[in-house]
Scaffold this motif. Structure first.
Motif, PDB file in Angstrom:
ATOM      1  N   ASP A   1       0.851 -14.992   3.395  1.00 39.60           N
ATOM      2  CA  ASP A   1       1.807 -14.134   4.089  1.00 39.60           C
ATOM      3  C   ASP A   1       1.489 -14.035   5.580  1.00 39.60           C
TER       4      ASP A   1
ATOM      5  N   GLN B   1      -6.645 -14.290   5.014  1.00 39.38           N
ATOM      6  CA  GLN B   1      -7.338 -13.365   4.119  1.00 39.38           C
ATOM      7  C   GLN B   1      -8.170 -14.142   3.112  1.00 39.38           C
TER       8      GLN B   1
ATOM      9  N   PRO C   1      -4.238  -2.362  -3.871  1.00 40.34           N
ATOM     10  CA  PRO C   1      -3.400  -2.451  -2.669  1.00 40.34           C
ATOM     11  C   PRO C   1      -2.049  -3.093  -2.968  1.00 40.34           C
ATOM     12  N   GLY C   2      -0.988  -2.467  -2.470  1.00 49.02           N
ATOM     13  CA  GLY C   2       0.361  -2.937  -2.742  1.00 49.02           C
ATOM     14  C   GLY C   2       1.075  -2.154  -3.826  1.00 49.02           C
ATOM     15  N   GLU C   3       0.333  -1.376  -4.626  1.00 49.50           N
ATOM     16  CA  GLU C   3       0.945  -0.551  -5.668  1.00 49.50           C
ATOM     17  C   GLU C   3       1.422   0.782  -5.091  1.00 49.50           C
ATOM     18  N   ASP C   4       2.115   1.570  -5.949  1.00 54.41           N
ATOM     19  CA  ASP C   4       2.641   2.870  -5.551  1.00 54.41           C
ATOM     20  C   ASP C   4       1.996   3.985  -6.365  1.00 54.41           C
TER      21      ASP C   4
ATOM     22  N   GLY D   1       3.382   4.370  -1.267  1.00 56.75           N
ATOM     23  CA  GLY D   1       2.786   3.042  -1.366  1.00 56.75           C
ATOM     24  C   GLY D   1       1.359   2.972  -0.845  1.00 56.75           C
TER      25      GLY D   1
ATOM     26  N   PRO E   1      -0.874   0.589   1.113  1.00 55.18           N
ATOM     27  CA  PRO E   1      -0.668  -0.617   1.938  1.00 55.18           C
ATOM     28  C   PRO E   1      -1.408  -1.824   1.373  1.00 55.18           C
ATOM     29  N   ALA E   2      -0.844  -2.986   1.594  1.00 52.76           N
ATOM     30  CA  ALA E   2      -1.370  -4.210   0.976  1.00 52.76           C
ATOM     31  C   ALA E   2      -2.722  -4.628   1.523  1.00 52.76           C
ATOM     32  N   TYR E   3      -3.098  -4.160   2.712  1.00 52.91           N
ATOM     33  CA  TYR E   3      -4.320  -4.677   3.334  1.00 52.91           C
ATOM     34  C   TYR E   3      -5.363  -3.607   3.624  1.00 52.91           C
TER      35      TYR E   3
ATOM     36  N   ASN F   1      -1.853  -8.554  10.700  1.00 50.94           N
ATOM     37  CA  ASN F   1      -2.424  -7.704   9.682  1.00 50.94           C
ATOM     38  C   ASN F   1      -2.711  -6.324  10.252  1.00 50.94           C
TER      39      ASN F   1
END
Length: 401
Positions: free
Chosen positions: A21, A25, A189-192, A256, A258-260, A357
């Motif tokens: 993305d 990473q 990370p990325g979940e809610d 959420g 965050p993904a990172y 990022n």
């Protein structure tokens, strides 16, 4: 006076193969593969091409009594001589040339992190030396390390909290009650975070806002001292006003992760600690508030732990790398005489600004408000509440935004 000759190096770049993305990473133990690209606008002689990988942790802040406090840790300090002519410069034609490299990251390094008083960062640096002293060119490229820590199974259980507190005003009194339910306390990370909440006001004070959010607390250590900092990672806020007798219900509100964001605890780093809390706060008139905080663990799902399968050719990936300064790499060159072939290619380039990022963004950049949650007014009654209030945290950041 003769004009100084222009450097023959039009550009020197570091291009990594593994790109998720548009973010560089990696996991600890993973192999970094890439190429050093050299673009020449005229033919020239090149003495050497070196690549260094560093990973460092640092904490620093100013104390009113102790002055400047600082601590450092080093996780990676590896250098490879991609090419060293040892006094016999190599002639390169005009155009693009690339030099492949690979390096296996250590297993025990911490995740990347940039905070208020400290950071953990990883950087690739390429140094290309031409035939003349003024022809030396340096290129750098940051990359992310995200450690994967397995979540314990007991964190999948839902958590319910009931709050109630009595407030007095204008010779009148009454309670503010809240019923909070989150689906679990362990996340990837990325979940809610899925939230259900009900708030009822039976007090003489007005409820001015309701807010739920994910908080990150970072603790920094230096010279036997520490300092902490709290910040909002993500939030949902409702500015709907409630007077005596009003109620408010949140249904299926999602906050959420965050993904990172780094995993909880920042394992492998001894000078920075990380923890997360879910905070639910009710703001009332006269500056009062009722809040609760629930510890949250950020980790990884077992399905996301696997690295690419082993390859026989990967066993000796780091054989050409030396630990420490560049002169050690030169000693290794004396033992390793086989150099990689110089090839010509035209890889796809991208601007450095594309690496966006959140860990590399300005720490002071404010998070935007999310979409408003699904809200309903209600006239519910609950009489089974216990008086409970989360403790205050002295010195923490004010979370009113």
């Amino acid at each position: 006076m003769a004009a100084a000759k222009q450097s023959p190096f039009e550009s020197v770049t570091i291009n990594l193969e593994h790109d998720i993305d548009e973010q560089y990473q990696y996991q600890p133990g993973e192999i970094i593969r890439g190429k050093i690209g050299i673009q020449l606008h005229r033919s020239t002689l090149v003495q050497s091409v070196y690549l260094t990988i560093t990973g460092d942790g640092i904490c620093a802040w100013e104390d009113d009594y102790l002055g400047s406090l600082e601590s450092k840790e080093n996780y990676i300090d590896a250098t490879q001589a991609i090419f060293d002519a040892e006094g016999l410069a190599r002639y390169l034609d005009t155009g693009f040339h690339h030099f492949p490299f690979e390096y296996r990251l250590p297993e025990n390094i911490p995740s990347s992190f940039i905070g208020k008083f400290g950071s953990v960062t990883y950087i690739l640096k390429a140094v290309v030396e031409g035939d003349r002293p003024g022809d030396t060119t340096i290129a750098t490229e940051p990359f992310l390390v995200m450690r994967k820590c397995l979540l314990p199974e007991n964190l999948s259980e839902p958590r319910k909290i009931k709050l109630a507190k009595t407030y007095f005003s204008m010779c009148s009194w009454g309670k503010v009650k809240a019923d909070i339910h989150i689906d679990r306390t362990g996340f990837v990370p990325g979940e809610d975070i899925c939230l259900q909440a009900e708030v009822q006001n039976h007090s003489p004070l007005r409820i001015t806002a309701i807010q739920a959010g994910l908080m990150m607390e970072s603790v920094y250590h230096a010279q036997k001292n520490l300092i902490s900092y709290r910040q909002i990672v993500n939030k949902r806020r409702d500015d709907f006003e409630l007077i005596d007798g009003d109620g408010r219900r949140w249904q299926n509100v999602r906050i959420g992760i965050p993904a990172y964001v780094p995993e909880s605890f920042l394992e492998g780093c001894d000078i920075i600690e990380l923890s997360y809390k879910f905070q639910f706060r009710i703001e009332l008139s006269s500056g009062k508030e009722l809040k609760v905080e629930i510890p949250i663990t950020v980790g990884a799902d077992p399905k996301g732990l696997a690295l690419p399968g082993p390859n026989k050719n990967d066993e000796n990936v780091n054989i050409h790398w030396t630990m420490g300064p560049r002169d050690l790499a030169k000693k290794q060159i004396e033992e390793q005489r086989e150099m990689s072939a110089w090839t010509v290619a035209s890889p796809e380039f991208r601007d450095r600004e594309q690496v966006m990022n959140p860990l590399f963004r300005n720490e002071s950049e404010k998070l935007r408000n999310g979409d408003r949650p699904h809200l309903e007014s209600s006239g519910f009654n609950h009489d089974d509440y216990e008086d409970e209030i989360a403790p205050d945290y002295p010195g923490s950041e004010d979370t009113r935004l």
